[in-house]
Design an enzyme around this catalytic site. Structure first.
Site, PDB file in Angstrom:
ATOM      1  N   HIS A 165      -8.387   7.845   3.403  1.00 53.24           N
ATOM      2  CA  HIS A 165      -7.821   9.185   3.579  1.00 53.24           C
ATOM      3  C   HIS A 165      -8.903  10.232   3.409  1.00 53.24           C
ATOM      4  O   HIS A 165      -9.835  10.059   2.628  1.00 53.24           O
ATOM      5  CB  HIS A 165      -6.681   9.441   2.579  1.00 53.24           C
ATOM      6  N   HIS A 169      -6.159   3.228   0.780  1.00 46.85           N
ATOM      7  CA  HIS A 169      -5.853   3.383   2.206  1.00 46.85           C
ATOM      8  C   HIS A 169      -6.678   4.603   2.599  1.00 46.85           C
ATOM      9  O   HIS A 169      -6.454   5.694   2.034  1.00 46.85           O
ATOM     10  CB  HIS A 169      -4.353   3.586   2.416  1.00 46.85           C
ATOM     11  N   HIS A 212      -3.663   0.404   8.461  1.00 46.23           N
ATOM     12  CA  HIS A 212      -4.232   0.219   7.133  1.00 46.23           C
ATOM     13  C   HIS A 212      -5.710  -0.124   7.220  1.00 46.23           C
ATOM     14  O   HIS A 212      -6.085  -1.202   7.650  1.00 46.23           O
ATOM     15  CB  HIS A 212      -3.492  -0.880   6.364  1.00 46.23           C
ATOM     16  N   GLY A 244     -14.701   6.994  -6.798  1.00 46.42           N
ATOM     17  CA  GLY A 244     -13.520   7.605  -7.411  1.00 46.42           C
ATOM     18  C   GLY A 244     -12.251   7.473  -6.584  1.00 46.42           C
ATOM     19  O   GLY A 244     -11.315   8.255  -6.739  1.00 46.42           O
ATOM     20  N   CYS A 282       0.829  -1.206   0.000  1.00 47.70           N
ATOM     21  CA  CYS A 282       0.000   0.000   0.000  1.00 47.70           C
ATOM     22  C   CYS A 282       0.866   1.260   0.000  1.00 47.70           C
ATOM     23  O   CYS A 282       1.766   1.419   0.824  1.00 47.70           O
ATOM     24  CB  CYS A 282      -0.920  -0.026   1.225  1.00 47.70           C
TER      25      CYS A 282
HETATM   26  P1  5GP Z   1      -8.272   9.476  -3.986  1.00 46.31           P
HETATM   27  O1  5GP Z   1      -8.637   9.672  -5.431  1.00 46.31           O
HETATM   28  O2  5GP Z   1      -7.894   8.055  -3.701  1.00 46.31           O
HETATM   29  O3  5GP Z   1      -9.292  10.015  -3.025  1.00 46.31           O
HETATM   30  O4  5GP Z   1      -7.025  10.409  -3.731  1.00 46.31           O
HETATM   31  C1  5GP Z   1      -5.710   9.962  -3.743  1.00 46.31           C
HETATM   32  C2  5GP Z   1      -4.845  11.202  -3.606  1.00 46.31           C
HETATM   33  O5  5GP Z   1      -3.545  10.786  -3.288  1.00 46.31           O
HETATM   34  C3  5GP Z   1      -4.762  12.020  -4.895  1.00 46.31           C
HETATM   35  O6  5GP Z   1      -5.229  13.349  -4.646  1.00 46.31           O
HETATM   36  C4  5GP Z   1      -3.266  11.982  -5.249  1.00 46.31           C
HETATM   37  O7  5GP Z   1      -2.781  13.207  -5.753  1.00 46.31           O
HETATM   38  C5  5GP Z   1      -2.619  11.639  -3.921  1.00 46.31           C
HETATM   39  N1  5GP Z   1      -1.384  10.887  -4.057  1.00 46.31           N
HETATM   40  C6  5GP Z   1      -1.180   9.804  -4.857  1.00 46.31           C
HETATM   41  N2  5GP Z   1       0.072   9.355  -4.715  1.00 46.31           N
HETATM   42  C7  5GP Z   1       0.673  10.163  -3.799  1.00 46.31           C
HETATM   43  C8  5GP Z   1       1.998  10.194  -3.243  1.00 46.31           C
HETATM   44  O8  5GP Z   1       2.878   9.376  -3.535  1.00 46.31           O
HETATM   45  N3  5GP Z   1       2.259  11.173  -2.330  1.00 46.31           N
HETATM   46  C9  5GP Z   1       1.313  12.093  -1.973  1.00 46.31           C
HETATM   47  N4  5GP Z   1       1.689  13.025  -1.072  1.00 46.31           N
HETATM   48  N5  5GP Z   1       0.060  12.090  -2.481  1.00 46.31           N
HETATM   49  C10 5GP Z   1      -0.245  11.140  -3.381  1.00 46.31           C
HETATM   50 ZN    ZN Z   2      -2.228   1.229   3.774  1.00 46.67          ZN
END
Ligand code: 5GP
Ligand code: ZN
Length: 115
Positions: free
Chosen positions: A102, A100, A49, A95, A7
């Site tokens: 967040h 993990h 996680h 989406g 992850c």
């Molecule tokens: P989701 O679409 O899953 O809600 O959002 C995932 C978020 O994680 C996205 O806004 C993306 O820019 C961010 N993200 C993806 N990979 C990384 C990373 O390696 N580091 C950081 N700081 N943010 C990440």
């Molecule tokens: Zn995780």
């Protein structure tokens, strides 16, 4: 503490992938989104996680409450003084890209924004 070696955000928690950290305690990590949608774009994650919000159970209530309760100070300190959005994307239809749990904390003036 539950940890998934594959992850991305568990790797950030473990320090295997660098991040711009804003806050950290035993339970929670807050860092800047790598691809911000707005002047303020933080991600709040539990260190353990939990893949998605759909996997949350009542035993996680205190942890999620703590995450939610730290948002106002984080927002203020980051400069989102005129409001913000908190967003949790869940699963395919929600989406979600990183599996993990967040919370996005998004704020700051966005003069280009339409809606
Ligand atoms: P989701 O679409 O899953 O809600 O959002 C995932 C978020 O994680 C996205 O806004 C993306 O820019 C961010 N993200 C993806 N990979 C990384 C990373 O390696 N580091 C950081 N700081 N943010 C990440
Ligand atoms: Zn995780």
């Amino acid at each position: 503490m539950t940890h998934d070696p594959n992850c991305l955000f568990c790797k950030i928690v473990a320090g295997q992938i660098p991040s711009r950290k804003v806050f950290e305690d035993d339970d929670i990590l807050v860092f800047h989104d790598i691809n911000p949608w707005a002047p303020v774009h933080l991600l709040l994650i539990p260190k353990q996680h939990i893949a998605t919000h759909a996997d949350v159970t009542p035993e996680h209530a205190a942890l999620l409450g703590k995450m939610m309760a730290m948002v106002p100070v984080l927002a203020r300190d980051a400069g989102a003084t005129n409001g913000f959005r908190t967003i949790i994307n869940t699963g395919r239809d929600g989406g979600q890209e990183v599996y993990h749990l967040h919370m996005h904390l998004i704020g700051g003036a966005r003069p280009w924004k339409q809606g």
